[in-house]
Design a protein around this motif. Structure first.
Motif, PDB file in Angstrom:
ATOM      1  N   ALA A   1       0.815  -1.220   0.000  1.00  0.00           N
ATOM      2  CA  ALA A   1       0.000   0.000   0.000  1.00  0.00           C
ATOM      3  C   ALA A   1       0.850   1.272   0.000  1.00  0.00           C
ATOM      4  O   ALA A   1       0.318   2.374  -0.144  1.00  0.00           O
ATOM      5  CB  ALA A   1      -0.920  -0.007   1.221  1.00  0.00           C
ATOM      6  N   LEU A   2       2.166   1.127   0.147  1.00  0.00           N
ATOM      7  CA  LEU A   2       3.025   2.324   0.214  1.00  0.00           C
ATOM      8  C   LEU A   2       3.112   3.037  -1.136  1.00  0.00           C
ATOM      9  O   LEU A   2       2.993   2.395  -2.183  1.00  0.00           O
ATOM     10  CB  LEU A   2       4.440   1.924   0.661  1.00  0.00           C
ATOM     11  CG  LEU A   2       4.602   1.495   2.124  1.00  0.00           C
ATOM     12  CD1 LEU A   2       5.997   0.925   2.348  1.00  0.00           C
ATOM     13  CD2 LEU A   2       4.353   2.682   3.058  1.00  0.00           C
ATOM     14  N   PRO A   3       3.351   4.357  -1.092  1.00  0.00           N
ATOM     15  CA  PRO A   3       3.503   5.094  -2.360  1.00  0.00           C
ATOM     16  C   PRO A   3       4.703   4.559  -3.138  1.00  0.00           C
ATOM     17  O   PRO A   3       5.698   4.133  -2.531  1.00  0.00           O
ATOM     18  CB  PRO A   3       3.754   6.542  -1.916  1.00  0.00           C
ATOM     19  CG  PRO A   3       3.307   6.605  -0.501  1.00  0.00           C
ATOM     20  CD  PRO A   3       3.437   5.237   0.068  1.00  0.00           C
TER      21      PRO A   3
ATOM     22  N   ALA B   1      10.001  -6.133  -3.433  1.00  0.00           N
ATOM     23  CA  ALA B   1       9.112  -5.015  -3.766  1.00  0.00           C
ATOM     24  C   ALA B   1       9.668  -4.283  -4.972  1.00  0.00           C
ATOM     25  O   ALA B   1      10.880  -4.027  -5.045  1.00  0.00           O
ATOM     26  CB  ALA B   1       8.999  -4.065  -2.584  1.00  0.00           C
ATOM     27  N   THR B   2       8.795  -3.997  -5.916  1.00  0.00           N
ATOM     28  CA  THR B   2       9.221  -3.243  -7.100  1.00  0.00           C
ATOM     29  C   THR B   2       8.724  -1.811  -6.980  1.00  0.00           C
ATOM     30  O   THR B   2       7.563  -1.581  -6.644  1.00  0.00           O
ATOM     31  CB  THR B   2       8.658  -3.887  -8.380  1.00  0.00           C
ATOM     32  OG1 THR B   2       9.066  -5.248  -8.409  1.00  0.00           O
ATOM     33  CG2 THR B   2       9.192  -3.179  -9.629  1.00  0.00           C
ATOM     34  N   VAL B   3       9.627  -0.865  -7.229  1.00  0.00           N
ATOM     35  CA  VAL B   3       9.288   0.559  -7.113  1.00  0.00           C
ATOM     36  C   VAL B   3       9.109   1.130  -8.524  1.00  0.00           C
ATOM     37  O   VAL B   3       9.765   0.666  -9.466  1.00  0.00           O
ATOM     38  CB  VAL B   3      10.417   1.308  -6.357  1.00  0.00           C
ATOM     39  CG1 VAL B   3      10.105   2.784  -6.223  1.00  0.00           C
ATOM     40  CG2 VAL B   3      10.612   0.689  -4.986  1.00  0.00           C
ATOM     41  N   ASN B   4       8.196   2.096  -8.646  1.00  0.00           N
ATOM     42  CA  ASN B   4       7.856   2.596  -9.987  1.00  0.00           C
ATOM     43  C   ASN B   4       9.018   3.286 -10.700  1.00  0.00           C
ATOM     44  O   ASN B   4       9.077   3.337 -11.922  1.00  0.00           O
ATOM     45  CB  ASN B   4       6.641   3.528  -9.924  1.00  0.00           C
ATOM     46  CG  ASN B   4       6.867   4.706  -8.990  1.00  0.00           C
ATOM     47  OD1 ASN B   4       7.951   4.857  -8.419  1.00  0.00           O
ATOM     48  ND2 ASN B   4       5.856   5.534  -8.818  1.00  0.00           N
ATOM     49  N   SER B   5       9.980   3.831  -9.950  1.00  0.00           N
ATOM     50  CA  SER B   5      11.118   4.498 -10.589  1.00  0.00           C
ATOM     51  C   SER B   5      12.333   4.359  -9.689  1.00  0.00           C
ATOM     52  O   SER B   5      12.211   4.359  -8.456  1.00  0.00           O
ATOM     53  CB  SER B   5      10.800   5.985 -10.809  1.00  0.00           C
ATOM     54  OG  SER B   5      11.991   6.699 -11.050  1.00  0.00           O
ATOM     55  N   ILE B   6      13.487   4.257 -10.323  1.00  0.00           N
ATOM     56  CA  ILE B   6      14.727   4.135  -9.531  1.00  0.00           C
ATOM     57  C   ILE B   6      14.950   5.400  -8.706  1.00  0.00           C
ATOM     58  O   ILE B   6      15.606   5.377  -7.667  1.00  0.00           O
ATOM     59  CB  ILE B   6      15.930   3.840 -10.451  1.00  0.00           C
ATOM     60  CG1 ILE B   6      17.103   3.302  -9.626  1.00  0.00           C
ATOM     61  CG2 ILE B   6      16.337   5.061 -11.258  1.00  0.00           C
ATOM     62  CD1 ILE B   6      18.150   2.602 -10.430  1.00  0.00           C
TER      63      ILE B   6
END
Lengths: 456, 223
Positions: free
Chosen positions: A63-65, A242-247
């Motif tokens: 749920a994190l941004p 966890a995959t983040v939308n941008s490095i």
């Protein structure tokens, strides 16, 4: 002229090295990806888990941004029915359920070889074990089979899987379908639709995959709820990615995950690892930047001194030009154009030096700076094949392997000399000419036309 | 009309000041050929620099055609020198890396004359002073002293100045060539109605000019 050429050449070489290293750093960071590895605190390979993660905790992470996906995995090892348990042989505990229930009809495709110089043969995954005292493995010893319960069957520990036949299972359903690696299927004569047993339950092969990694080719994959149910570890997770939308958001997301999970988990950001890996390149980048600045300053000083000498020698000519009607600006422009011509000739020499020397100098700088790091990462590679990690998977060994590859590839820097570099070089030459002739211009402005009369 | 009124020029020297030109006044009508004579250090060259606006006077005014040129701004002075003044120096002061033709074209270039016109004018002027054909394309080092001074005179005439200032124009030449150069300047003063002021040591030359001024210790002592 030659000294100026050398100065400009050194500037270009350093510019080329700086750009090549910057590109490499970017590509290393890009290749490592924008993922964050989450594991229970103190977890390593198949060591005892004291504080397991739960799906409820990871739901908060999801749920994190900036977090786009959380691939949760529950890993266990199965013992082949009729073989000696690897746990009893190595006298170590395995994670999760270590009861007699975790047996399987499958045989691992991994080939074990022992001794000082032996190596396994065959096409499947191979592990070489060094046994203290020169002992031998029991005849009925069989390597354990890894079973992964995951909510994201498209990947295994961050590596995308390729389905060679069948259809990928759902990661969230509680079906008794499984995916097996191509080597595992081959070893056990399995096809899509075949069945095998695990945890005394019959599972059906829904798909056969290849992972491209040795660890991945010793795996059976089921959905996360299925594995939690079969192994009796309801709600537990042994690792997550966890995959983040941008490095660019990797650092903030890592901090946010640490805040959510607190001391119950070890958070390993790919960015941190990437930064450690590219640390030597950053040193080269810094060295090349300061060398570039130094070379530009040296070039400017050469031009400056040369122009001062020229102006002093040609005071009379300046006086004549002013006496017959040339303005200060006109005379200054003439001398600046001479400085520019002088610099461009130097730049031509410098470009040749830059083109010839750019790549070797970059390689040399990088090679000298990354030797120690490569040695340390190679140590990680060695551990990967040892009995501690068992060679049987785990996110940490996988990441270590990826970083080791990056580390060994740090040397592979190709300095590209394109138009942009040449334009930068030309720009630097013009900058050197302008800076170098600025004081000369001021001196020219101070030459009085009457000097032409006095010098006679 | 060139009108010099109570002009002085002082230079700082050590603790005090030295007057190179001291309260000098004289007038020269248009088209006159005048000479300034005096011993070395008498202030001849400084006076010539003041007349040519290469220096500003400490006191006094210099009027050319009724306009006080000493009060002009630096920028205006450059344009004034370019359009109204022609210089001839003792050691010619031609630019060694330019040909005779290019040397004469240079002031025309500063005046914004097109390349075609300035080449035409420069060739005409060189023909007029006796530098013709192949010599026009020679570098100064390949010309004799007299020829170089002719090129310098042609350069001084390039922008049709109303005043030509010549500092020892025959000083580096043998007497025969010196006479020829003097005749050339004299003829130009008549034909072009150009005022010519010559600084010289040579009393025989000074005696042939329309008027002669003698400087001693910066002061005008006789006319």
């Amino acid at each position: 002229m030659l000294i100026l050429g050398l100065s400009i050449g050194l500037s270009l070489v350093m510019l080329i090295a700086h750009q090549a290293v910057s590109n490499k750093i970017s590509s290393v960071k890009d290749s490592i990806g924008n993922t964050i590895t989450i594991a229970p605190a103190g977890f390593s390979g198949f060591s005892q888990v004291n504080n397991s993660l739960t799906t409820a905790q990871l739901a908060k992470v999801q749920a994190l941004p900036h977090v786009t996906n959380v691939a949760e995995t529950l890993t266990d090892r199965l013992t082949t029915i009729g073989s000696t348990s690897p746990s009893s042989f190595f006298n170590q505990s395995s994670s999760g359920s270590s009861s007699a229930n975790n047996m399987t009809s499958l045989t691992s495709p991994v080939t074990i070889s022992t001794g000082a110089s032996g190596s396994g043969s065959g096409s499947g995954p191979q592990v070489h074990l060094f046994i203290s005292g020169g002992g031998q493995l029991p005849t009925n010893f069989s390597p354990p089979v890894s079973i992964e319960g995951t909510n994201d069957p498209t990947q295994l520990n961050g590596t995308a899987l390729t389905i060679t036949s069948g259809t990928a299972i759902s990661g969230t359903s509680s079906s008794d379908n499984a995916m097996v690696s191509k080597d595992m299927a081959s070893k056990n004569n399995l096809k899509v639709g075949s069945t095998f047993t695990a945890y005394s339950t019959t599972l059906t092969v829904a798909a056969i995959f290849t992972s491209g990694t040795q660890a991945g080719d010793n795996n059976v994959i089921v959905s996360l709820p299925t594995e939690q149910s079969l192994s009796g570890q309801s709600g537990d997770v042994t690792s997550a990615v966890a995959t983040v939308n941008s490095i660019d958001n990797l650092a903030s997301a890592t901090t946010a995950i640490q805040n959510v999970l607190g001391s119950s988990a070890d958070i390993t950001s790919a960015e941190t690892q990437a930064n450690q890996t590219v640390q030597p390149l950053n040193s080269v980048k810094t060295v090349s930047f300061y060398s570039l600045v130094g070379a530009v300053i040296a070039g400017s000083i050469i031009i400056l001194m040369t122009m001062i000498m020229i102006v002093r020698e040609r005071r009379r000519e300046i006086g004549i030009l002013k006496a017959i009607g040339a303005s200060n600006l006109r005379v200054m422009l003439q001398f600046m154009s001479e400085a520019l011509t002088f610099t461009i000739l130097g730049a031509a020499i410098g470009l040749i030096i830059g083109v010839v020397g750019g790549n070797p100098v970059t390689q040399m700088l990088v090679s000298n700076s990354t030797t120690s790091t490569t040695s340390s990462t190679q140590g990680v590679v060695t551990r990967f094949g040892g009995p501690g990690g068992g060679g049987f998977g785990g996110n940490f060994s996988k990441h270590a392997f990826g970083l080791a590859n990056v580390g060994s590839n740090l040397h592979n820097i190709q300095a590209d000399i394109g138009w942009s570099i040449l334009l930068y070089g030309f720009g630097a030459a013009v900058l050197i000419a302008v800076v170098g002739s600025a004081l000369a211009g001021w001196m020219i402005a101070r030459v009085r036309p009457s000097e032409v009369m006095r010098s006679e | 009309m060139l009108k010099v009124v109570k002009v002085s020029k002082e230079f700082a020297s050590g603790d005090g000041h030295v007057s190179a030109v001291d309260n000098v006044s004289f007038e020269v009508p248009d088209g006159q050929f005048v000479s300034i004579i005096g011993k070395s250090g008498s202030g001849k060259t400084t006076l010539l620099s003041l007349l040519g606006t290469l220096e500003r006077p400490t006191k006094g005014t210099i009027e050319v055609g009724g306009r006080d040129v000493a009060g002009l701004s630096d920028h205006t002075l450059v344009a004034y020198r370019r359009q109204k003044i022609g210089f001839v120096f003792q050691s010619y002061n031609l630019l060694p890396n330019l040909s005779a033709l290019e040397n004469v074209m240079l002031p025309l270039c500063f005046a914004g004359v097109t390349r075609r016109d300035r080449k035409q004018r420069a060739q005409g002027l060189l023909d007029e002073v006796g530098i013709s054909g192949d010599k026009q394309n020679r570098k100064p080092s390949r010309l004799s002293g007299g020829e170089q001074q002719r090129v310098a005179i042609a350069r001084a005439l390039a922008n049709k100045p109303s005043l030509i200032l010549a500092d020892e124009p025959t000083g580096n030449l043998d007497s025969e060539t010196g006479k020829m150069i003097f005749e050339l300047l004299h003829n130009l003063a008549r034909s072009e109605n150009t005022t010519i002021v010559v600084v010289t040591h040579d009393l025989s030359i000074a005696g042939k000019t329309d008027e002669s001024f003698r400087l001693q210790d910066g002061k005008l002592v006789t006319k």
